[in-house]
Motif scaffolding. Sequence first.
Motif, PDB file in Angstrom:
ATOM      1  N   LEU A 172       0.813  -1.217   0.000  1.00 10.60           N
ATOM      2  CA  LEU A 172       0.000   0.000   0.000  1.00 10.60           C
ATOM      3  C   LEU A 172       0.849   1.270   0.000  1.00 10.60           C
ATOM      4  N   GLU A 173       2.138   1.142   0.197  1.00 13.01           N
ATOM      5  CA  GLU A 173       2.993   2.327   0.263  1.00 13.01           C
ATOM      6  C   GLU A 173       3.736   2.589  -1.046  1.00 13.01           C
ATOM      7  N   VAL A 174       4.316   1.556  -1.640  1.00 15.44           N
ATOM      8  CA  VAL A 174       5.170   1.794  -2.803  1.00 15.44           C
ATOM      9  C   VAL A 174       4.377   2.189  -4.047  1.00 15.44           C
ATOM     10  N   VAL A 175       3.062   1.925  -4.073  1.00 18.67           N
ATOM     11  CA  VAL A 175       2.258   2.334  -5.230  1.00 18.67           C
ATOM     12  C   VAL A 175       1.774   3.775  -5.120  1.00 18.67           C
ATOM     13  N   THR A 176       2.070   4.459  -3.999  1.00 18.23           N
ATOM     14  CA  THR A 176       1.612   5.843  -3.832  1.00 18.23           C
ATOM     15  C   THR A 176       2.583   6.857  -4.403  1.00 18.23           C
ATOM     16  N   MET A 185      -6.081   8.322  -2.721  1.00 18.89           N
ATOM     17  CA  MET A 185      -5.881   8.519  -4.153  1.00 18.89           C
ATOM     18  C   MET A 185      -7.030   7.928  -4.959  1.00 18.89           C
ATOM     19  N   VAL A 186      -7.490   6.757  -4.559  1.00 14.94           N
ATOM     20  CA  VAL A 186      -8.525   6.058  -5.316  1.00 14.94           C
ATOM     21  C   VAL A 186      -9.891   6.711  -5.126  1.00 14.94           C
ATOM     22  N   ARG A 187     -10.246   7.059  -3.883  1.00 15.07           N
ATOM     23  CA  ARG A 187     -11.579   7.628  -3.651  1.00 15.07           C
ATOM     24  C   ARG A 187     -11.698   9.041  -4.205  1.00 15.07           C
ATOM     25  N   LEU A 188     -10.567   9.771  -4.227  1.00 16.70           N
ATOM     26  CA  LEU A 188     -10.575  11.134  -4.739  1.00 16.70           C
ATOM     27  C   LEU A 188     -10.297  11.208  -6.231  1.00 16.70           C
ATOM     28  N   ARG A 189      -9.676  10.152  -6.765  1.00 22.26           N
ATOM     29  CA  ARG A 189      -9.161  10.166  -8.143  1.00 22.26           C
ATOM     30  C   ARG A 189      -8.168  11.307  -8.313  1.00 22.26           C
ATOM     31  N   LYS A 190      -7.439  11.606  -7.237  1.00 20.36           N
ATOM     32  CA  LYS A 190      -6.444  12.670  -7.223  1.00 20.36           C
ATOM     33  C   LYS A 190      -5.155  12.166  -6.590  1.00 20.36           C
ATOM     34  N   VAL A 191      -4.045  12.793  -6.969  1.00 18.79           N
ATOM     35  CA  VAL A 191      -2.741  12.454  -6.411  1.00 18.79           C
ATOM     36  C   VAL A 191      -2.017  13.747  -6.079  1.00 18.79           C
ATOM     37  N   TYR A 192      -1.423  13.784  -4.904  1.00 17.13           N
ATOM     38  CA  TYR A 192      -0.655  14.962  -4.489  1.00 17.13           C
ATOM     39  C   TYR A 192       0.605  15.099  -5.343  1.00 17.13           C
ATOM     40  N   GLY A 200      -2.940   9.273 -15.392  1.00 15.77           N
ATOM     41  CA  GLY A 200      -1.944  10.082 -16.077  1.00 15.77           C
ATOM     42  C   GLY A 200      -0.899  10.686 -15.164  1.00 15.77           C
ATOM     43  N   HIS A 201      -1.108  10.618 -13.850  1.00 17.06           N
ATOM     44  CA  HIS A 201      -0.109  11.184 -12.925  1.00 17.06           C
ATOM     45  C   HIS A 201       1.189  10.395 -12.993  1.00 17.06           C
ATOM     46  N   ARG A 202       2.295  11.110 -12.993  1.00 16.82           N
ATOM     47  CA  ARG A 202       3.620  10.489 -12.998  1.00 16.82           C
ATOM     48  C   ARG A 202       4.333  10.822 -11.684  1.00 16.82           C
ATOM     49  N   PHE A 203       4.921   9.805 -11.073  1.00 19.01           N
ATOM     50  CA  PHE A 203       5.626  10.006  -9.816  1.00 19.01           C
ATOM     51  C   PHE A 203       6.992  10.625 -10.082  1.00 19.01           C
ATOM     52  N   PRO A 204       7.380  11.649  -9.311  1.00 18.31           N
ATOM     53  CA  PRO A 204       8.698  12.273  -9.524  1.00 18.31           C
ATOM     54  C   PRO A 204       9.861  11.282  -9.420  1.00 18.31           C
ATOM     55  N   ASP A 205       9.698  10.263  -8.570  1.00 17.98           N
ATOM     56  CA  ASP A 205      10.786   9.302  -8.389  1.00 17.98           C
ATOM     57  C   ASP A 205      10.867   8.293  -9.532  1.00 17.98           C
ATOM     58  N   ASN A 206       9.821   8.265 -10.384  1.00 18.94           N
ATOM     59  CA  ASN A 206       9.781   7.284 -11.466  1.00 18.94           C
ATOM     60  C   ASN A 206       8.953   7.860 -12.617  1.00 18.94           C
ATOM     61  N   PRO A 207       9.400   8.949 -13.236  1.00 23.47           N
ATOM     62  CA  PRO A 207       8.567   9.687 -14.197  1.00 23.47           C
ATOM     63  C   PRO A 207       8.313   8.976 -15.513  1.00 23.47           C
ATOM     64  N   SER A 208       8.961   7.848 -15.740  1.00 24.02           N
ATOM     65  CA  SER A 208       8.771   7.159 -17.013  1.00 24.02           C
ATOM     66  C   SER A 208       7.463   6.383 -17.066  1.00 24.02           C
ATOM     67  N   ILE A 209       6.791   6.208 -15.939  1.00 23.97           N
ATOM     68  CA  ILE A 209       5.528   5.466 -15.920  1.00 23.97           C
ATOM     69  C   ILE A 209       4.427   6.361 -15.370  1.00 23.97           C
ATOM     70  N   ALA A 210       3.198   6.035 -15.708  1.00 30.12           N
ATOM     71  CA  ALA A 210       2.058   6.844 -15.286  1.00 30.12           C
ATOM     72  C   ALA A 210       0.948   5.939 -14.755  1.00 30.12           C
ATOM     73  N   LEU A 211       0.198   6.465 -13.802  1.00 27.89           N
ATOM     74  CA  LEU A 211      -0.982   5.754 -13.308  1.00 27.89           C
ATOM     75  C   LEU A 211      -2.024   5.668 -14.416  1.00 27.89           C
ATOM     76  N   ALA A 212      -2.652   4.504 -14.518  1.00 28.61           N
ATOM     77  CA  ALA A 212      -3.673   4.271 -15.541  1.00 28.61           C
ATOM     78  C   ALA A 212      -4.996   3.911 -14.873  1.00 28.61           C
ATOM     79  N   GLU A 213      -6.038   3.869 -15.674  1.00 28.87           N
ATOM     80  CA  GLU A 213      -7.369   3.532 -15.164  1.00 28.87           C
ATOM     81  C   GLU A 213      -7.361   2.193 -14.446  1.00 28.87           C
ATOM     82  N   LYS A 214      -6.613   1.233 -14.951  1.00 26.03           N
ATOM     83  CA  LYS A 214      -6.625  -0.106 -14.364  1.00 26.03           C
ATOM     84  C   LYS A 214      -6.075  -0.109 -12.940  1.00 26.03           C
ATOM     85  N   HIS A 215      -5.237   0.871 -12.599  1.00 24.76           N
ATOM     86  CA  HIS A 215      -4.613   0.880 -11.282  1.00 24.76           C
ATOM     87  C   HIS A 215      -5.573   1.295 -10.176  1.00 24.76           C
ATOM     88  N   LEU A 216      -6.779   1.710 -10.530  1.00 23.08           N
ATOM     89  CA  LEU A 216      -7.766   2.045  -9.502  1.00 23.08           C
ATOM     90  C   LEU A 216      -8.175   0.812  -8.698  1.00 23.08           C
TER      91      LEU A 216
END
Length: 511
Positions: free
Chosen positions: A75-79, A454-461, A473-489
């Motif tokens: 639950l932590e590393v996917v945030t 993140m899931v209930r709000l559909r938002k990411v800090y 579509g959000h990209r994590f600063p520590d790993n900007p080459s990948i983005a959250l997709a609809e399936k990750h909900l």
Amino acid sequence: MKYNIKQLHTLFLMALLVLGTGCKKFLEENDPSNLSPDTYYTLPEHAEAAVAAAYAQTRFIGNGAGIFVANFSMLEVVTGTARTETGQNSDLNNLIGLQYNGDNLLVRNWWNGLYSVIAQTNLVLDKVPAISPMNEARKAQILGEARFLRAWAYFYLVRLYGDVPLVTVPQQANSPDFLPTRTSSEEIYNLIVDDLTQAENAGLPWKDETGRASRAAVSSLLSKVYLTMAGFPLNKGASHYALARDKALDVITNSGISLFATYNDLHNVARENQEEHIFQIQYLATIAGNPMQQLLLPNFKNVSAWSDEIGSTVPTVQFYNSYEPGDLRAKDREGFFYTSYYDGGSGALKQLNAPYIYKHFDVVAHGTSGVPGTTQSDMNWPQIRYADVLLIYAEAQNRADGSPNAQAYSALNSIRSRAQIPTLSGLSQTAFEEAVWRERWHELCYEGITWFDMVRLRKVYNETTNGFDNFVGHRFPDNPSIALAEKHLLFPLPTAELRNNPNLTPQNPGY
């Protein structure tokens, strides 16, 4: 105080002895050693042992998931707020890279662990009512505790996997629904609300410092459930924001619960199950010690009495740097992080050149200046904290009533005041809401909460802008080459479960 699992295990063994040496004639062809649920649940002690077993099952969160990883890490590393300093665990690496599927061991362990809690609570709810003679008030409390734990487990399941099997009675291989189909998320939430509503009326004490479920824990969890139902995917909106507001306010206005004066009290074993800690998973080194201490340490930087320092789950620098200037939560060894510690746990202070999680750091077990560590951790793992309830109230009141009232500001600013950052006033509804979200990210980090926000709000800090991006579509600063997709909900259903039970198909979208 600790919820004494050891004592209840002793009661369990005593119950077995009673069943094995009862008054029946030994010549009767009835093997007393072959105990089953039908023959076991006959004494009040059996009820106590059974609900103790349900509490014990919650510790799956800290169980191992292959080399150098425990289940809590999922639950932590996917945030995007956590990373790893060890690369040996492919399941953890796939979660960090958002490349996981139903074969992922942590995904499977969460499913199995939660259903093990449900299986045990179903036994309690099915068998304990018939135990007689038994004190009826205590019986009602045990049933209330079981309903709380079942709701706790289903609340995790429905948020992780969406539609899941709704199993409410004990199962055997010949049970008609032994291979159940998936139940709609709305029906799962209905069961959760019903269980918690019944638990509220089960005669539980308002607070319980032994670690059992209390009415405060029940009402707090119900406020969180209503807040989640108000957002995605159910979108219940204003009505459920109001329900969340009212349940949180009930906890706030009652007695015996408050914020700790210092952050160090959050990981002080002497303050467990008290004040700010409304519900925790119980650990006791002589029975079941906290297994997560070594995992959270820096990777072999010799800062502990333990020799195995893993660095499995550590903060990202970007998230650590996102705290406001002067925020006490980011101050070394005073808030939620540490950037220096004592050599070997008790020697000279040294710099670590990176932030690590101090919120769960057991000082007694690791050691401190001049005091060697014990390498035995009694530290509990948080599940419901008063700070969360305050922020639930602030968010829910603002959304239910259209603007923040004085009590919502008080709730939000009490969190900020403890962090020694400026209090807020005069914000619009939207600005106030985002201020609450930021506090949720910064206050509740590394407690298994951020992902579900993140899931209930559909938002990411967004640590760079200090604002909030859309989930997809959000990209994590520590790993900007990948983005959250609809399936990750949602997480995928475990492949092994789909293989064993074809009635679970179809798999969640995208997997």
